[in-house]
Write a protein that holds these residues in place. Structure first.
Motif, PDB file in Angstrom:
ATOM      1  N   PRO A  19       0.805  -1.234   0.000  1.00  0.00           N
ATOM      2  CA  PRO A  19       0.000   0.000   0.000  1.00  0.00           C
ATOM      3  C   PRO A  19       0.834   1.279   0.000  1.00  0.00           C
ATOM      4  O   PRO A  19       0.412   2.286  -0.558  1.00  0.00           O
ATOM      5  CB  PRO A  19      -0.813  -0.127   1.293  1.00  0.00           C
ATOM      6  CG  PRO A  19      -0.879  -1.580   1.566  1.00  0.00           C
ATOM      7  CD  PRO A  19       0.412  -2.142   1.076  1.00  0.00           C
ATOM      8  N   VAL A  20       2.003   1.237   0.623  1.00  0.00           N
ATOM      9  CA  VAL A  20       2.920   2.381   0.622  1.00  0.00           C
ATOM     10  C   VAL A  20       4.332   1.845   0.443  1.00  0.00           C
ATOM     11  O   VAL A  20       4.604   0.670   0.695  1.00  0.00           O
ATOM     12  CB  VAL A  20       2.837   3.194   1.940  1.00  0.00           C
ATOM     13  CG1 VAL A  20       1.476   3.833   2.105  1.00  0.00           C
ATOM     14  CG2 VAL A  20       3.153   2.316   3.150  1.00  0.00           C
ATOM     15  N   ASP A  21       5.243   2.707  -0.010  1.00  0.00           N
ATOM     16  CA  ASP A  21       6.633   2.303  -0.154  1.00  0.00           C
ATOM     17  C   ASP A  21       7.207   1.902   1.199  1.00  0.00           C
ATOM     18  O   ASP A  21       6.760   2.359   2.261  1.00  0.00           O
ATOM     19  CB  ASP A  21       7.463   3.449  -0.729  1.00  0.00           C
ATOM     20  CG  ASP A  21       7.127   3.756  -2.184  1.00  0.00           C
ATOM     21  OD1 ASP A  21       6.574   2.857  -2.857  1.00  0.00           O
ATOM     22  OD2 ASP A  21       7.401   4.878  -2.622  1.00  0.00           O
ATOM     23  N   LEU A  22       8.202   1.038   1.162  1.00  0.00           N
ATOM     24  CA  LEU A  22       8.893   0.601   2.366  1.00  0.00           C
ATOM     25  C   LEU A  22       9.953   1.637   2.725  1.00  0.00           C
ATOM     26  O   LEU A  22      10.863   1.900   1.942  1.00  0.00           O
ATOM     27  CB  LEU A  22       9.533  -0.765   2.134  1.00  0.00           C
ATOM     28  CG  LEU A  22      10.359  -1.369   3.264  1.00  0.00           C
ATOM     29  CD1 LEU A  22       9.537  -1.522   4.536  1.00  0.00           C
ATOM     30  CD2 LEU A  22      10.947  -2.712   2.834  1.00  0.00           C
ATOM     31  N   GLN A  23       9.823   2.221   3.907  1.00  0.00           N
ATOM     32  CA  GLN A  23      10.766   3.239   4.355  1.00  0.00           C
ATOM     33  C   GLN A  23      11.637   2.696   5.482  1.00  0.00           C
ATOM     34  O   GLN A  23      11.147   2.003   6.379  1.00  0.00           O
ATOM     35  CB  GLN A  23      10.034   4.496   4.825  1.00  0.00           C
ATOM     36  CG  GLN A  23       9.291   5.203   3.701  1.00  0.00           C
ATOM     37  CD  GLN A  23       8.905   6.626   4.064  1.00  0.00           C
ATOM     38  OE1 GLN A  23       9.170   7.103   5.166  1.00  0.00           O
ATOM     39  NE2 GLN A  23       8.281   7.319   3.137  1.00  0.00           N
ATOM     40  N   LEU A  24      12.919   3.038   5.426  1.00  0.00           N
ATOM     41  CA  LEU A  24      13.899   2.519   6.368  1.00  0.00           C
ATOM     42  C   LEU A  24      14.689   3.648   7.012  1.00  0.00           C
ATOM     43  O   LEU A  24      14.913   4.697   6.396  1.00  0.00           O
ATOM     44  CB  LEU A  24      14.909   1.605   5.661  1.00  0.00           C
ATOM     45  CG  LEU A  24      14.412   0.594   4.634  1.00  0.00           C
ATOM     46  CD1 LEU A  24      15.604  -0.035   3.919  1.00  0.00           C
ATOM     47  CD2 LEU A  24      13.576  -0.467   5.321  1.00  0.00           C
ATOM     48  N   ARG A  25      15.132   3.403   8.230  1.00  0.00           N
ATOM     49  CA  ARG A  25      16.219   4.169   8.832  1.00  0.00           C
ATOM     50  C   ARG A  25      17.427   3.249   8.898  1.00  0.00           C
ATOM     51  O   ARG A  25      17.311   2.084   9.288  1.00  0.00           O
ATOM     52  CB  ARG A  25      15.873   4.652  10.244  1.00  0.00           C
ATOM     53  CG  ARG A  25      17.046   5.378  10.943  1.00  0.00           C
ATOM     54  CD  ARG A  25      16.693   5.802  12.361  1.00  0.00           C
ATOM     55  NE  ARG A  25      15.621   6.782  12.342  1.00  0.00           N
ATOM     56  CZ  ARG A  25      15.797   8.101  12.161  1.00  0.00           C
ATOM     57  NH1 ARG A  25      17.011   8.584  11.958  1.00  0.00           N
ATOM     58  NH2 ARG A  25      14.764   8.915  12.164  1.00  0.00           N
ATOM     59  N   VAL A  26      18.585   3.771   8.533  1.00  0.00           N
ATOM     60  CA  VAL A  26      19.823   2.997   8.582  1.00  0.00           C
ATOM     61  C   VAL A  26      20.820   3.738   9.461  1.00  0.00           C
ATOM     62  O   VAL A  26      21.097   4.921   9.239  1.00  0.00           O
ATOM     63  CB  VAL A  26      20.410   2.790   7.171  1.00  0.00           C
ATOM     64  CG1 VAL A  26      21.696   1.972   7.249  1.00  0.00           C
ATOM     65  CG2 VAL A  26      19.392   2.104   6.265  1.00  0.00           C
ATOM     66  N   SER A  27      21.339   3.049  10.452  1.00  0.00           N
ATOM     67  CA  SER A  27      22.338   3.624  11.360  1.00  0.00           C
ATOM     68  C   SER A  27      23.599   2.776  11.291  1.00  0.00           C
ATOM     69  O   SER A  27      23.516   1.534  11.269  1.00  0.00           O
ATOM     70  CB  SER A  27      21.815   3.674  12.799  1.00  0.00           C
ATOM     71  OG  SER A  27      20.621   4.434  12.882  1.00  0.00           O
TER      72      SER A  27
END
Length: 319
Positions: free
Chosen positions: A30-38
């Motif tokens: 339904p929506v793009d996959l969003q990530l945080r990368v540390s």
């Protein structure tokens, strides 16, 4: 209470780079996959931790914006931490209501992690200063609460789909080890709390096929009566009912938030204890370090410092 040495915080000499959002378009989602990368600012051959958030009452902690007390520590100590925003996140409620798989999105949550691994090269190129520094052969999954449920599936647990009756396996062979934090336990007769009928998927997991190495973390005060009257031992089920190699860390005095791992100063934490969070961060990092480098003393050293003597934060069992 732990000793001053045991409650170390991320080393100030190891700065962390955190980048978000990394956006991965996913057809049909339904929506793009969003990530945080540390990641640490320096270093190479860095192992990866996929961190699956839980389903708490806050809006943003159950998203790529949560779990900073753990993500920052792990990144400062040599891991690349990837945090997706699953479709269960309250930040997406207005966008995904009524979408296939709602409200638990159990299959999508696991698939999110496989999609990250499918496109890990894209993630690596997108995050500034990260290209060429990841060791894609060293991948672990960590999940808290509902995230622990997701981690269990990725580590090999089966699931009897309560809608179709089919047995489903979503094991991800590229994930070599895992950590389950306050994960749900068994179904059956003990899955009898007032929320059990609303979340039947929680009680549908079969841990007998969860063969990958894992550290199961349970609080000895984590009494999830909305799901079961079994008591805190329910959260040890992923250890008790799964084959080895498994390790169980039982944290003394810990409730479902394990001291406050979901976010700094989170009001929803019922057992706020920064020392416990710091100890847990150190122990989990040490466990994964030793898993990825067999023979390394990190796990033994951390256990000796934190789980022995009068100031022990918990106890450890292994099989």
């Amino acid at each position: 209470m732990s000793t001053p040495t045991a409650t170390s915080t991320p080393d100030a000499s190891a700065p962390v780079l955190s980048y978000s959002p990394v956006v991965l378009p996913v057809p049909g989602r339904p929506v793009d996959l969003q990530l945080r990368v540390s990641a640490p600012a320096t270093g190479a051959d860095l192992p990866v931790i996929l961190l699956s958030h839980g389903h708490g009452p806050s809006n943003n902690l159950s998203s790529l914006n949560g779990y900073a007390p753990l993500a920052s520590f792990w990144a400062a100590h040599g891991f690349v931490v990837v945090q997706p925003t699953h479709l269960t996140s309250r930040t997406l409620s207005h966008l995904v209501a009524g979408a296939p798989g709602a409200p638990d999105f159990w299959r999508s949550r696991a698939e999110d992690m496989s999609r990250v691994l499918d496109r890990l090269d894209v993630v690596e190129r997108t995050v500034p200063q990260l290209a060429g520094r990841i060791d894609a052969a060293k991948v672990a999954v960590v999940g808290h609460s509902l995230g622990g449920f997701t981690a269990a599936l990725l580590l090999g647990a089966g699931l009897n789909d309560p809608v179709t009756g089919d047995t489903v396996h979503l094991a991800e062979p590229r994930i070599k080890a895992g950590v389950l934090l306050a994960a749900p336990g068994r179904g059956g007769a003990v899955f009898n709390g007032p929320m059990a009928e609303q979340w039947p998927i929680i009680g549908a997991v079969d841990f007998s096929t969860m063969t990958a190495p894992a550290l199961v973390v349970a609080g000895d005060k984590d009494d999830s009566r909305h799901f079961t009257d079994m008591g805190p031992e329910w959260h040890a089920d992923p250890y008790t009912l799964a084959p080895g190699p498994k390790t169980l860390l039982t944290l003394f005095g810990a409730e479902h938030g394990l001291g406050g791992i979901a976010g700094y100063d989170a009001a929803e934490t019922t057992d706020e204890n920064p020392e416990r969070v710091a100890a847990l961060a150190r122990l989990t990092a040490a466990y994964l370090r030793t898993r990825f480098h067999p023979g390394a003393p990190a796990w033994r050293t951390a256990c000796e410092a934190l789980t022995t003597g009068p100031d022990a934060v918990g106890r450890v069992a292994s099989k």
